[in-house]
Design an enzyme around this catalytic site. Structure first.
Site, PDB file in Angstrom:
ATOM      1  N   ASN A  10      29.433 -43.957  -2.322  1.00  0.00           N
ATOM      2  CA  ASN A  10      28.756 -43.788  -0.916  1.00  0.00           C
ATOM      3  C   ASN A  10      30.179 -43.629  -0.902  1.00  0.00           C
ATOM      4  O   ASN A  10      31.032 -44.770  -0.416  1.00  0.00           O
ATOM      5  CB  ASN A  10      28.129 -45.133  -0.538  1.00  0.00           C
ATOM      6  CG  ASN A  10      27.787 -44.679   0.626  1.00  0.00           C
ATOM      7  OD1 ASN A  10      28.012 -43.772   1.312  1.00  0.00           O
ATOM      8  ND2 ASN A  10      26.761 -46.314   1.963  1.00  0.00           N
ATOM      9  N   ARG A  89      25.239 -41.407  -2.685  1.00  0.00           N
ATOM     10  CA  ARG A  89      24.740 -41.299  -1.946  1.00  0.00           C
ATOM     11  C   ARG A  89      24.510 -40.390  -0.828  1.00  0.00           C
ATOM     12  O   ARG A  89      26.401 -40.657  -0.290  1.00  0.00           O
ATOM     13  CB  ARG A  89      24.457 -42.805  -1.253  1.00  0.00           C
ATOM     14  CG  ARG A  89      24.086 -42.853   0.631  1.00  0.00           C
ATOM     15  CD  ARG A  89      24.643 -44.066   1.034  1.00  0.00           C
ATOM     16  NE  ARG A  89      23.401 -43.841   2.173  1.00  0.00           N
ATOM     17  CZ  ARG A  89      24.436 -44.302   3.810  1.00  0.00           C
ATOM     18  NH1 ARG A  89      25.640 -44.562   3.107  1.00  0.00           N
ATOM     19  NH2 ARG A  89      23.269 -44.469   4.479  1.00  0.00           N
ATOM     20  N   HIS A 178      17.109 -44.633   5.916  1.00  0.00           N
ATOM     21  CA  HIS A 178      17.097 -45.760   5.087  1.00  0.00           C
ATOM     22  C   HIS A 178      15.773 -45.880   5.073  1.00  0.00           C
ATOM     23  O   HIS A 178      14.414 -46.060   3.668  1.00  0.00           O
ATOM     24  CB  HIS A 178      15.966 -46.706   6.407  1.00  0.00           C
ATOM     25  CG  HIS A 178      17.804 -47.113   6.468  1.00  0.00           C
ATOM     26  ND1 HIS A 178      16.502 -47.572   8.424  1.00  0.00           N
ATOM     27  CD2 HIS A 178      18.571 -47.364   6.860  1.00  0.00           C
ATOM     28  CE1 HIS A 178      18.087 -48.310   8.836  1.00  0.00           C
ATOM     29  NE2 HIS A 178      19.239 -48.534   8.059  1.00  0.00           N
ATOM     30  N   ARG A 239      22.493 -49.259  18.872  1.00  0.00           N
ATOM     31  CA  ARG A 239      21.999 -48.531  18.875  1.00  0.00           C
ATOM     32  C   ARG A 239      20.637 -48.989  19.612  1.00  0.00           C
ATOM     33  O   ARG A 239      20.114 -49.775  19.640  1.00  0.00           O
ATOM     34  CB  ARG A 239      21.761 -47.431  17.966  1.00  0.00           C
ATOM     35  CG  ARG A 239      22.822 -46.769  17.679  1.00  0.00           C
ATOM     36  CD  ARG A 239      22.269 -45.942  16.020  1.00  0.00           C
ATOM     37  NE  ARG A 239      23.195 -46.421  15.240  1.00  0.00           N
ATOM     38  CZ  ARG A 239      22.926 -46.721  13.690  1.00  0.00           C
ATOM     39  NH1 ARG A 239      21.117 -46.063  13.282  1.00  0.00           N
ATOM     40  NH2 ARG A 239      23.234 -47.170  12.964  1.00  0.00           N
ATOM     41  N   GLU A 383      19.359 -50.278  -2.084  1.00  0.00           N
ATOM     42  CA  GLU A 383      19.337 -48.921  -1.923  1.00  0.00           C
ATOM     43  C   GLU A 383      19.881 -48.357  -3.464  1.00  0.00           C
ATOM     44  O   GLU A 383      19.839 -47.185  -3.730  1.00  0.00           O
ATOM     45  CB  GLU A 383      20.502 -48.287  -0.775  1.00  0.00           C
ATOM     46  CG  GLU A 383      18.648 -48.258   0.184  1.00  0.00           C
ATOM     47  CD  GLU A 383      19.944 -48.319   1.095  1.00  0.00           C
ATOM     48  OE1 GLU A 383      20.431 -49.269   1.935  1.00  0.00           O
ATOM     49  OE2 GLU A 383      20.191 -47.769   2.686  1.00  0.00           O
TER      50      GLU A 383
END
Ligand code: AMP
Length: 398
Positions: A10, A89, A178, A239, A383
């Site tokens: 990643n 990823r 996601h 957020r 993940e």
């Protein structure tokens, strides 16, 4: 070469995260994190069999330097030759990628075309792919996209009500994020419930520092709360989630802020942090609310109310609900948030089981409702394992 070992990468603009995973068992054999890349004090930390090792990268402080250091560490532990594929990823695949794929020049081209949609992430991923292909040149590289699972959304779910030409000209639409996590927990839900994935109506709430909710019907995404970017939808750590777009002209007129400043406020200074004034970290906000901080309590209530409202809305997309799945750091651990949200959703027939809800924390998976139809469950996401499994499959290892 082993038949199931994958290096999962990643790559961010200043970091590289790596894990060597057995895609069959999920065992993490080795992990590492390169940090402060492109700065003079870049370094990388390796973890192998419980031991930590830190290596200075100042002589080669870039992605290639970090990935070369990774290779040397793998050689020292005799792992390098066991790795059969590298899984990367990737944050954004736009409309180009509906599933994971083996890297070739056309794939690189298309990831490049998605840079406008993920200007911070995709360039870093491309740097990582290029460095990793140079260092691990003898094995296949596979890209796994956060957006890909959401590509089954129908047009009425992903189309924004703005002039249609803007979508055609710029790609302005809902993409979601996601997706890899949602795909993993959807598969796990079907397995745990012993039901075929293509006959299940699920609503998956991935609740972490970034949070989203996705309607999955018969194994396919019908709708999701994140939009063009991961700003839309639920209340998150920093957020704001859904907000009237007029906030841009309003704050410009009231406070003189420019677009960059407002974007920064909505992405980095809002959410749990903005309302509570305490932290973006759910646990810390919970602790503060417990000591009587009313802004912290309000932040948790706004979070839970928005979440419950979205879960109910997502049942429109699935038609009915077999299971509500909680995942992500908050979803996997906060029993109070889950109990609060399930109480708000009692009209759907969801009834929390306090004992089970208290039990399913810290990595434990299982049902948390007394009700069976629909039911709610907790499934820790993974993940990296999903990326490893995709890579192993496409590389012909599995
Ligand atoms: P993630 O982004 O999935 O790693 O999730 C991070 C979020 O999970 C943070 O807001 C944490 O406060 C939250 N979290 C982790 N452990 C707990 C816990 N035991 N109770 C409540 N929230 C938690």
């Amino acid at each position: 070469m082993s038949d199931s070992i994958v290096l999962v990468l990643n790559c961010g603009s200043s970091s590289v995260k790596g894990a060597v995973i057995d895609s069959k068992t999920g065992e993490v054999l080795f992990s590492c994190l390169g940090e402060k890349l492109n700065l003079p004090d870049a370094f990388i930390t390796f973890k192998y069999q419980g031991e930590k090792e830190v290596e200075d990268l100042s002589a080669h402080p870039h992605h290639t330097g970090a990935i070369e250091a990774m290779l040397h560490a793998l050689e020292r532990h005799g792992l390098d030759k066991k790795i059969g594929a590298v899984g990367h990823r990737i944050v954004h695949g736009g409309e180009h990628f509906k599933e994971s794929t083996i890297v070739d020049e056309a794939v690189i081209d298309n990831i490049q075309k998605c840079i406008t949609l993920a200007p911070l992430h995709n360039p870093a991923h491309l740097l990582g792919i290029s460095a990793a292909r140079n260092v691990f040149h003898h094995i296949p590289h596979i890209v796994v996209f956060d957006t890909a699972f959401h590509q089954t959304m129908p047009d009425y779910a992903y189309t924004y009500a703005v002039p249609f030409e803007l979508y055609k000209e710029t790609g302005l639409r809902r993409y979601g994020a996601h997706g890899t996590s949602v795909r993993y927990v959807s598969g796990e839900a079907a397995r745990m419930l012993n039901r075929p994935a293509d006959k299940l109506a699920l609503v998956v709430a991935h609740l972490g520092n970034g949070s989203s909710i996705t309607a999955v019907k018969n194994g396919k995404v019908q709708d999701t709360s994140m939009g063009l970017t991961p700003l839309e939808g639920l209340v998150m750590g920093t957020r704001c989630g859904d907000i009237d777009a007029s906030v841009f002209s309003f704050l410009h007129e009231q406070k003189g802020y420019d677009i960059g400043e407002i974007t920064e406020i909505l992405n980095k200074k809002s959410g749990l942090l903005g309302i509570s004034g305490v932290s973006n970290d759910y646990r810390v906000v919970e602790e503060s609310a417990d000591t009587g901080n009313r802004r912290a309590a309000l932040a948790l209530e706004v979070f839970a109310y928005r979440l419950a409202k979205y879960i109910a809305a997502m049942t429109v997309a699935t038609g009915h609900l077999d299971a509500l799945v909680f995942t992500g750091g908050i979803g996997e651990n906060s029993k109070t948030m889950r109990a609060n949200v399930l109480e708000k959703l009692g009209f759907l027939g969801l009834v929390v089981d306090d004992k089970l809800n208290a039990e399913m924390r810290f990595g434990k998976a299982g049902i948390i409702t007394a009700s069976q139809n629909p039911l709610a469950m907790v499934i820790p996401t993974n993940e990296e394992l999903m990326i490893a499994q995709d890579a192993a499959k496409l590389a012909g290892l599995a």
